[in-house]
Write an enzyme that holds these catalytic residues in place. Structure first.
Site, PDB file in Angstrom:
ATOM      1  N   GLU A   1      -2.711   8.121   1.717  1.00 20.09           N
ATOM      2  CA  GLU A   1      -3.483   7.826   0.496  1.00 20.09           C
ATOM      3  C   GLU A   1      -4.842   8.554   0.581  1.00 20.09           C
ATOM      4  O   GLU A   1      -5.795   8.051   1.226  1.00 20.09           O
ATOM      5  CB  GLU A   1      -3.672   6.596   0.284  1.00 20.09           C
TER       6      GLU A   1
ATOM      7  N   HIS B   1      -3.251  -3.533   3.296  1.00 20.95           N
ATOM      8  CA  HIS B   1      -2.102  -2.715   3.103  1.00 20.95           C
ATOM      9  C   HIS B   1      -1.801  -1.542   4.305  1.00 20.95           C
ATOM     10  O   HIS B   1      -2.836  -1.219   4.695  1.00 20.95           O
ATOM     11  CB  HIS B   1      -2.435  -1.588   1.729  1.00 20.95           C
TER      12      HIS B   1
ATOM     13  N   HIS C   1      -1.525  -9.177  -7.844  1.00 23.16           N
ATOM     14  CA  HIS C   1      -2.210  -7.594  -8.048  1.00 23.16           C
ATOM     15  C   HIS C   1      -0.805  -6.496  -8.121  1.00 23.16           C
ATOM     16  O   HIS C   1      -0.425  -6.395  -7.263  1.00 23.16           O
ATOM     17  CB  HIS C   1      -3.298  -7.221  -6.905  1.00 23.16           C
TER      18      HIS C   1
END
Length: 445
Positions: free
Chosen positions: A337, A331, A288
């Site tokens: 984010e 993550h 990914h």
């Protein structure tokens, strides 16, 4: 009408006044049609040419003719990052409420709510993320942000933005950027909602493409800048200029419309972009790829490769990776984010993350696919498939450790207190007796 290109040297004049752009110079003793020349600088005079931004506006009256600015209520707009204690948890918001026009008239300015941010507009280094929820057009009123640039992401309802440079109609799945100091007014056509990324001290630019080459991601030709349009309108009852300055709001009065620019030229302009035009790069073998391959625009910091903020999208695309867990990986990140959803369902969170809502995964706060996504994709038959069809999720990613406002944590009443539970059912699949087989050895892709 629009002009095509990113950061170009544009020139435009309203067709009602042909020849209104001076020829061969910027500041003639007498401008055509008796106009005033006014320069709008978006960078220091001495910046290198590649980063030098300015435009010349030829207007019926100059901006300087106004009454004094006075403080006004900021509502839920703030730059106070210390009003509540820090919260390192994974945060998710249900869709933010839009006020009903039958109950209260709310325009774009009064509908601004700061969710999170960091840094400082005074030192010209920082970021803020806002929601706008409104139902009424701005009447005889415009907004100017002296602190930074607005990247606006409509989620529900198109917005007609009138600027000093011309008009832009911006619909959901499009974005626009209003750069520092540009005056604009927002017309809406019903209940309207969207997201805003504000950066202090830098402008948005296209990311470098490196080995991708000369083409790809957001192509410059697909950005659109409005053409000149003016109104010569006296407002006897007073036209209001709202100025965001050092994190506070101020207003002043004048007796004429500020959208009186008959002609302009330069490379410092507002612009819009349709996210459907993004040329998606993706993995075609295994693993990914990092989400940086989906960067539309970036506001760079002074550290190479580190952004004050990136605007990243997750558009419809093909997933073809073999021997791979295809959704986003688990993550922990040195960046913050903030994610929003324009439409559809985000692949890693099919439930709970809804259009008009948001999530924030702060610096080094763990995040990743929920239990349903993990179990389904760990056993899925890997064949070529469309990913995110009918969906557009996006991310505002920042190197700043963003603080959430009191409105974001409490007053909005949209925080999903059960968000952490989407990972609670993740199972322990560890098998100490596992043995490698030919199909899962490294190199057998």
């Amino acid at each position: 009408l629009y002009m095509s290109g990113f950061g170009n040297e544009f020139a435009s004049e309203d067709p009602r006044c042909p020849g209104s752009l001076p020829e061969g110079q910027n500041n003639p003793q007498v401008c055509p049609y008796g106009l005033y020349a006014e320069q709008l600088s978006g960078s220091a005079f001495t910046c290198p040419r590649s980063t030098n931004k300015r435009s010349w506006l030829y207007r019926i009256l100059p901006s300087v003719r106004h009454k004094p600015f006075t403080p006004m209520s900021c509502g839920d707009l703030t730059e106070n990052w210390n009003e509540v204690e820090p919260d390192p948890n994974q945060l998710r918001w249900k869709p933010f409420n839009i006020p009903k026009s039958s109950e209260k008239k709310v325009d774009f300015i009064s509908g601004l709510h700061t969710v999170c941010g960091a840094g400082d507009s005074k030192s010209r280094n920082g970021i803020a993320i806002h929601m706008y929820t409104c139902n009424t057009s701005m009447i005889d009123k415009c907004f100017q942000n002296a602190d930074g640039d607005f990247l606006i992401v409509p989620q529900q309802g198109e917005i007609l933005i009138t600027t000093e440079f011309g008009k832009m109609m911006v619909e959901p799945n499009e974005i626009c950027v209003i750069q520092q100091g540009m005056r604009f007014s927002v017309d809406v056509f019903g209940e309207t909602r969207g997201y805003i990324l504000e950066v202090f001290g830098a402008h948005f630019e296209l990311p470098d493409l490196g080995p991708i080459g000369a083409n790809g991601l957001a192509n410059p030709r697909d950005f659109q800048t409005p053409v000149a349009w003016y109104e010569d309108r006296t407002v006897a009852t007073g036209y209001t200029i709202v100025n965001k300055y050092q994190g506070k709001l101020f207003s002043c009065q004048q007796d004429f419309s500020p959208f009186n620019v008959v002609a302009w030229h330069g490379n410092y302009t507002p612009y819009k972009y349709n996210l459907e035009n993004f040329m998606v790069i993706n993995c075609v073998a295994f693993d990914h790829a990092d989400p940086s391959i989906f960067t539309v625009l970036t506001a760079k910091s002074t550290r190479p490769g580190v952004a004050i903020a990136d605007f990243v999208i997750f558009p419809p695309r093909w997933g073809v990776a073999d021997h791979t867990f295809r959704p986003p990986y688990y993550h922990r990140n040195c960046m913050s984010e903030f994610m929003g959803l324009i439409k559809g369902h985000y692949e890693a969170k099919e439930e709970g993350f809804q259009p008009g809502g948001a999530s924030l995964h702060s610096i080094m706060t763990p995040h990743g696919p929920d239990v349903d996504c993990f179990e389904k994709n760990s056993t899925a038959v890997l064949k070529p498939e469309r990913v995110a069809e009918g969906t557009m999720a996006f991310m505002f990613e920042s190197s700043f450790s963003m603080a959430v406002t009191k409105w974001g944590l409490d007053t909005c009443h949209r925080l999903d207190k059960s968000y952490y539970k989407c990972w609670e059912a993740l199972k322990n699949h560890f098998n100490p007796n596992w043995k490698p087989s030919s199909k899962n050895r490294v190199g057998n892709h």
